[in-house]
Structures are given as C-alpha cells and as structure tokens.
Design an enzyme around this catalytic site. Structure first.
Site, PDB file in Angstrom:
ATOM      1  N   HIS B 158       0.841  -1.196   0.000  1.00  0.00           N
ATOM      2  CA  HIS B 158       0.000   0.000   0.000  1.00  0.00           C
ATOM      3  C   HIS B 158       0.877   1.246   0.000  1.00  0.00           C
ATOM      4  O   HIS B 158       2.089   1.166   0.225  1.00  0.00           O
ATOM      5  CB  HIS B 158      -0.918   0.019   1.232  1.00  0.00           C
ATOM      6  CG  HIS B 158      -2.064  -0.928   1.138  1.00  0.00           C
ATOM      7  ND1 HIS B 158      -1.969  -2.245   1.525  1.00  0.00           N
ATOM      8  CD2 HIS B 158      -3.337  -0.762   0.670  1.00  0.00           C
ATOM      9  CE1 HIS B 158      -3.141  -2.850   1.317  1.00  0.00           C
ATOM     10  NE2 HIS B 158      -3.987  -1.979   0.804  1.00  0.00           N
ATOM     11  N   LYS B 162       0.075   4.759   4.608  1.00  0.00           N
ATOM     12  CA  LYS B 162      -0.770   3.831   5.367  1.00  0.00           C
ATOM     13  C   LYS B 162       0.056   3.255   6.501  1.00  0.00           C
ATOM     14  O   LYS B 162       0.991   2.476   6.281  1.00  0.00           O
ATOM     15  CB  LYS B 162      -1.283   2.719   4.454  1.00  0.00           C
ATOM     16  CG  LYS B 162      -2.268   1.767   5.127  1.00  0.00           C
ATOM     17  CD  LYS B 162      -2.808   0.738   4.127  1.00  0.00           C
ATOM     18  CE  LYS B 162      -3.649  -0.312   4.799  1.00  0.00           C
ATOM     19  NZ  LYS B 162      -4.964   0.174   5.236  1.00  0.00           N
TER      20      LYS B 162
END
Lengths: 255, 255, 255, 255
Positions: B158, B162
C-alpha cells in the site's frame, strides 16, 4: 503396508522425472517401464536415475504381448509416452487396472478407445496433470461466473525452444470460451520452465491467477496424486480437472 | 422500473466515491447521505460530486431522530462511516431495512448490536466489501485444503502513508490460520492503491493469487453488489465472504 | 524566491491533471491555459480544479495572436494538446521561451518545425514524459548490450477502452530493434491505468523491468521535472530519454 | 583456437553445476577439480556429470602441495568451495593466475589475503556472480539517484529450506543504504529457486526490478563471464558489480 505397484509407459524427458518421483515415494514400487526403443533394454530405471537398488526394469514396446500384464502385474498404469501408447495396454484396461494417461493430445480414435477402457476400469486422462494448473482452471471458471463482466486474458511464458502454443493455455482458453487468437498471449524467452497467468480485469480492480512451474517433477507429483485417487474408484472416465472441481466443492469454507 | 432508494452513512474519502458509484447506476436513487459534521448541510451530494441533478441531500448525525427513517424512507442502508455509525440506525434495522455495514473493525459491543439487528433484517458486515478480495479469500481457503502441504505467505502493498497493517491481509491470514507476525509481509511505498498477494509454494510449482486495486470505486461496486444481494433475503447476518463462498458452490464447473 | 511562470496548451483529461500538479507546486505559478474550444473562456483553471485562488486563466486558441506571449509572459511552455498545437507558439519559441512538448506523435512537418524552434530555445519533445518509462527505456537498452543473447519480449497492459497499441511500448520496441508484430504483446482488460513490462529471458535466469502507472499525475510530475531541467539549458532539441540517459551516466556507482 | 584451462575449487551442489557449464563450453577445458573430501579421488568430473570423455580429474585438498599448480597448469582458477578455500591457492595467485572467488562471505583475514593476491594477479570476488543480480544491483543504485524521493523495498523469495536471509538481498540493501530490518522482506515457500525484487514506489508510478533464477547454472555462466573478463586484465581486485557498472557506462545509449 503393501506397496502400490506401478508400471510406466514412456521414458523420455518427462517420463524419467515421473519415474524418479515414484521411486522416491515409499508408498510405491516401480515394477517396470516400457519405452519405444530398445535402449537400456532390461536395465533398471532406478539405476539409470542414480539409485542404488533395482526397480523399474526397462522393456521395449516390442516386449508387450498378451501375457505381459499377467506376468508382471501392477496396481496402476501411468502413461507419459505419446498418443499411440494407449494401443499397448488394452489387455491391462480390460483386466481392470486403473490408468493415468497424461497425454497432451489424442485424436478421436484414441478418445473412443479410452472411453471403451473406462467401462472396465477407472481411467484418468489429462493433458496437464499438475495440481496447480487444474486448480487455476477450476478457479478461473468459477471466477468468470461470479464476475461475468470481467475482461479475461491469458499469458503463458515458456522457454525459447518451445515452438507451439502451450496446450494447457489453449485448454484454459477453451473452458473459458475465449478466442485463442485474440486472448491468448505467448511469450518465448530464455529458459522459463512454464508460467501461466489468467488476468481478470474489472473497472476498479484486477485479479490475477498465476501458476509457475519450477520443475517437471510436478508432473510426477500429479501422477502420484492421480493414482492415489483412482485406486478405489469405480470404472469411469476421470480428469484431473473434475477431481479438482470435486475437491473445490468439498472444501467450500463453511461459516 | 422502480429505483432502489439508498441512504448512505459516511461522506469521507471512501463514502464520496461510494455515493458517486450509486449516483451513476440508474437502478438506484440516492435518497440521502448522513455525515458526522455539519459541513455542506442540506446540500446535495450529487452536486458536490459534479452531477447536474439533485440527489443525496446531506444531513448531519444531529439530524437523526426517531422519525428520520420514516420521513425519508429508503430500501437499503449503506454504512461507510465508522464503528460508531451503527448506533444511529437502530430504528431502521428494526423497521426491516436491509443494511450493508462496510466497517473495518467493530468492538464486541457493536458486534452484539449487529447481531441484534440481524433478527429484524438482512445485515451484511464486511471489513472489505470488494468482490476481488473476497474471491481471493475463498479461493485461498479452498486451495489450502486441496494442497495442505503448500507453504503460504501473504504480501500486501500500500501507499507509504498507510501506517497500519492491511486489515484485509490480517483477515486473510486469520482465515488461513497463519501467524501474522511470521507470514504477513507489508510493503509501504509511494502511491500504491492496494495490492494483496497470496503465495502458495510447493516443491515443484508456485501458485499466486493476486488482487490489485485500481480505485476506491471498487468499494462502491461492492456495496452495489451487496445491496442487490440483500434485497429479497430473509433476516440474518451476512458477509461478502459467505456470499462469495455460496457463489463458488453454485458455480463449480460441471462436466 | 521568484516563481516560475507556466503556460499550458491543452486542457483535456491529461492537461487538467498536469495543470493540477503545477498548481500544487509552490515553485510554479500557472499563468494561463490555452484550450481548443471556447469552453470555460476566461475562467480560472485553478477554480475548475477545486482550488480557492485564481490561477491559470483559460483562453481559446482563437485568442492567440502575435502579441499574446508578450502580454502574458511565461518562463516555460508546456504542451499536452495535440500534434497541431505546435503551430500556435512559434512566436514564443522565437522569443527563447523553453518548451516541453509532450505529444504522442508528430508528422514530419511538425518534427521539422520543432527542429527550427530548437535553434532559438531549449525544446523537449517526448511521447511519454514520465520518469519511470524513460528509466525503463534507458535501462533496457543498456541491458540488451550487456546480455546480447537474451531474448526480449514486451508486455503492455491498459484499460479495455484503449484501442491502439501503446505508443510507449512501440517506442520501446523500436529502440530495442524488436519487431512489434512479434515481440510486443498487448493486454486490454478492465481499468488498468498502464503497465509496461520488458522481459529479458536467459537460459538460467530472467530479468523483468516493470513500470506501473497509478495516475495521470505522473505526466504532470514528468513535465515539472522537464521544465526544471530545461531552464538554464542552451537552445537545442532534448528528450526525456536523453536526459535520463545522461543521468544514468552521471550516477554510475563508483567503487 | 587454444582452449582456456580451468581449475575449480569446490564440488558441492553448485560446484558440480559450475563444472558442468565449463565442460559444455568448447572455449574451455576443465583441467582439474579440488574437493574437500577424498570422495571420487582421481575420477573425472566429466564422467560423474554424464559426459563420455575424461576431463576434470578430481583431487582432494590433501593433494595440494607447493608443486601442484606447476604440475597441473591452468589459465584461471574458479573457487566455489568455501571461505577457507582461498588458503590453498596462494602459490597460484603469486604465479599470476587469474582467480574468480565466488564465495558468499569472507572474514576480515581472508579479505586481507585476497587483497594481497590482487597485487600479483587479477582477482574477482563476488558473493553472487550471476549477471542478472549484478545488473539489478547497479540499475537500482542509479535509479535511487535519479528518483531520490522514491520509497524502496526489497522482496526476496527462496525455497522453504533456506534458513538465512538471502546474502544477495542484504548486499542490495547495503548498497542502497536501506535498513535490513525495515526494508528487506523474506518469503520462504516451496521450491522457489530464487527471486529478488526491488520496488521503487513513487506517488503516481511504481518501478519494479525483478530477477528470477531458473537454475544454479546461472552461477556457472557468471563464472565463465568473469574468467573471460579477467584474462587480459592487469592485477587488481575486481567484482562482478564493478564490471557490470563499467559495462553500464560503456553502453549508455547515444542519440
């Protein structure tokens, strides 16, 4: 525990690896190997493959006569030879010996013959007998039903010397109803053993199912898996794909 | 054809994209949106999202009183707000309105509440409501059963910002019985929207199941899929995973 | 610090994203945008793109007269319009304003024109102006020289709606001397933004160079990179590829 | 054409494959192999590896005395044994015979020794001698300089039985200045031969450099490449990485 006696047809590149895998599993004993030529006649496959014991006496196809399968009984036959190997073991089939025919491509005549065999014994025919490819094939068909609007493309990669399109990839395209000319992409580079990818493209997400072959031993493992399954099954025509599909059904997660 | 009236809880980054997806599907009409703050109060979500018509009047959570769901009836509720959003629509649940709760993480208290709701209406709760992730989750569980000796690892990638481990990846690890510390690998680089890979390693072959997110609209499409499914279902607790598992069962290839 | 004044030609899907990127970088100020139509005439690109300040007044191509570039001076021109945009800014080129022409395909006539411009100012023309694609292109050419016996294949994946072969992939094939019909594989599925892979297959190992686009903003970042580079360069014809090649040379590791 | 005479130290799993590769190249003749034990003493490596001719007589380390290298002259030494193999060929080094030491890890004492050798002859030491890994290593360092803001992560995948972190991956992390604990991800599943991936994540695009090993023969090919390079070079300390970096420099595309 009594060992399962195996007879193998075919001792080419893949046949040798398959014999090797059976030799390595204590559950099995390799009774004999039949090959086309007279090469290594009456030698032991085990010795040729580096083992220190005698197993898998090598016969030529000319040795196969009506009494062969009575004199050298096996519990299952494994065929990695070619499309015409099947004509040699009619007697064995009629005697009810389970058969694993891992042959890439049969003509109609041989398909008819295999159907005849399946009246007497459990016969499994699969062009690709590896667990992984068949898992991909079943999963892809389910996914296509769940996401009917997804665009699907197949990419197969193999070593430079592989001239023809992967039969496995063609089979995947066929079960998915995809035009081979349009949706099957073949990459031929270097020494890639084998790689099959099925891409499901949706507007906001992509799913990829990917199978990578590391060695031909996967075929031997597939044959071992198939033999174990066939023993105890009633006569009939089986494929790895149907077995895997059945295993999917039995293993749907329960909540 | 009568349109399906939708009410949405949550108008953050994902909530907006979800509203956008419902606005784009002619099968649905967006009745209203409830957001936490008073921002854009009584404006139309449709206008804020660039449409030239009025739909999805915006309310604040302070507007929710006992009569709200009677005065502004909907056919289904979609919740992309947060774990406490659920306390707002007790009345709606008791009135039998189907609910899609796409909330990452509930505490026990909210899980109990959702179970209570499920006596009155069809409630679907899934931390990740995209089709693809749930397909991966079900396929992985089946594959683990078919190939019990395969080693399994999860890789999730990701965007750099994040901070926490992907809840979806943790959920995948849990259903597969994998220790998160040992078998879940998190990559955080650049702007990757979301990528989940489940690797099945066998001695001679590797299978990879891969899901790549392209945009958050996948959540909206998942919500649309879920709403369509819930309408017509009896009261009870549903998850995307169970729906997808059921679809697997119904779509096993037949030969 | 004095801001760099930018004028943009083109306000289509990519042009808008590029304008957005320049608006977000404090080093730059967006002076104006020229678009083909009269749409949004004299409005501000900044406002249309959701900013709360005025920047990037929008003009139509009919507004471009001889004095335009004198009345609205900029430090660099960025062209994301189309192959004929170039005819509009002859005066600017002659006045020595650096130009970034991110145009997919020019005919010979426009190539000649751009060469003329390059006598007066620094002109950069690249069909794909992203950093990553040009890194791939340079690295692939070097790798081909280092491993001349490697088989090379290109795979490009884009959204279903993209009808033509990726111009970038064709360009990669050309610089590597690969026949496009034989060695370029195009996948069209779902919503994939853009993915280019160059596979180098050797007998015992495979190298893959892979570029994945996440958003069109990469073009804006490429344009920013290009403008920064061009300022201070002497007149001449530049490409992103030559700049990146030069950066490769300057950054060879020293031991 | 006169063949290049090779002496190999080490006849383990990798040593055998390397010997095999030299035996297959007509440019070389395998003079002898030195192994630790007395196993297969005075047999021919060629015969053990399935060839029908005599080459590569096998000696034990106890056979190495001061006159060994005079009596059995070679044009280059290739060492795939272990960190202490180096103590055996001091005489050869002093006599100016080029040396390829493909040893994973040396202690300081052996590093000093190799430096001493490099005064007399051309010595190449590389923990990973494959072309592909070194190409990745050089390309990654350049890319890091070109895109300094990119986040970088390394993923290495190997067979389940490999206990330790890939030394190659650690080396890649080190040259990129990356903390191994934080940015190196190790996957251990099934029979994966070896896979190294370097991910460069930028906000709008991702670049992946990927190396997949198909077989250990890549080490043999790397040794062949290294020997060819060293012959004709002046005394000094070389690495595959420096050679590849030099090849990058010489092959920057010119426009």
């Amino acid at each position: 525990m009594k060992q399962i006696r195996i007879g193998i047809f075919g001792f080419g590149k893949t046949g040798k690896v398959v014999a090797h895998e059976f030799l390595n599993e204590s559950l099995f004993t390799l009774a004999w190997v039949v090959r086309k030529s007279n090469q290594d006649h009456h030698k032991y496959a085990s010795r040729l493959l580096g083992h220190e014991f005698d197993a898998g006496e090598i016969f030529s196809i000319e040795d196969i006569h009506n009494g062969f399968f009575l004199e050298r009984p096996v519990d299952a036959l494994v065929d990695f030879s070619g499309s015409t190997g099947i004509y040699l073991y009619k007697k064995a089939a009629e005697a009810g010996i389970p058969i694993v025919a891992a042959i890439s491509k049969y003509e109609q005549e041989e398909i008819n013959l295999i159907k005849t065999f399946s009246k007497y014994t459990a016969v499994l025919h699969s062009p690709n007998i590896t667990l992984g490819i068949n898992v991909l094939m079943v999963a892809a068909q389910i996914l296509q039903k769940i996401a009917p609007h997804a665009d699907i493309e197949i990419v197969e990669e193999h070593f430079k010397g592989k001239k023809e399109t992967s039969g496995t990839a063609v089979r995947i395209a066929n079960v998915l109803g995809l035009n081979v000319e349009q949706h099957l992409n073949s990459i031929r580079v270097g020494g890639i053993v084998g790689r099959h990818e099925i891409i499901f493209g949706m507007p906001n997400q992509t799913i990829r199912l990917l199978h990578e072959s590391i060695s031909r031993a996967a075929f031997g493992q597939g044959a071992i898996f198939a033999v174990k399954y066939l023993l105890g099954q009633p006569p009939g025509l089986y494929t790895m794909e149907t077995i895997i599909a059945e295993m999917f059904r039995e293993n749907i997660p329960v909540y």
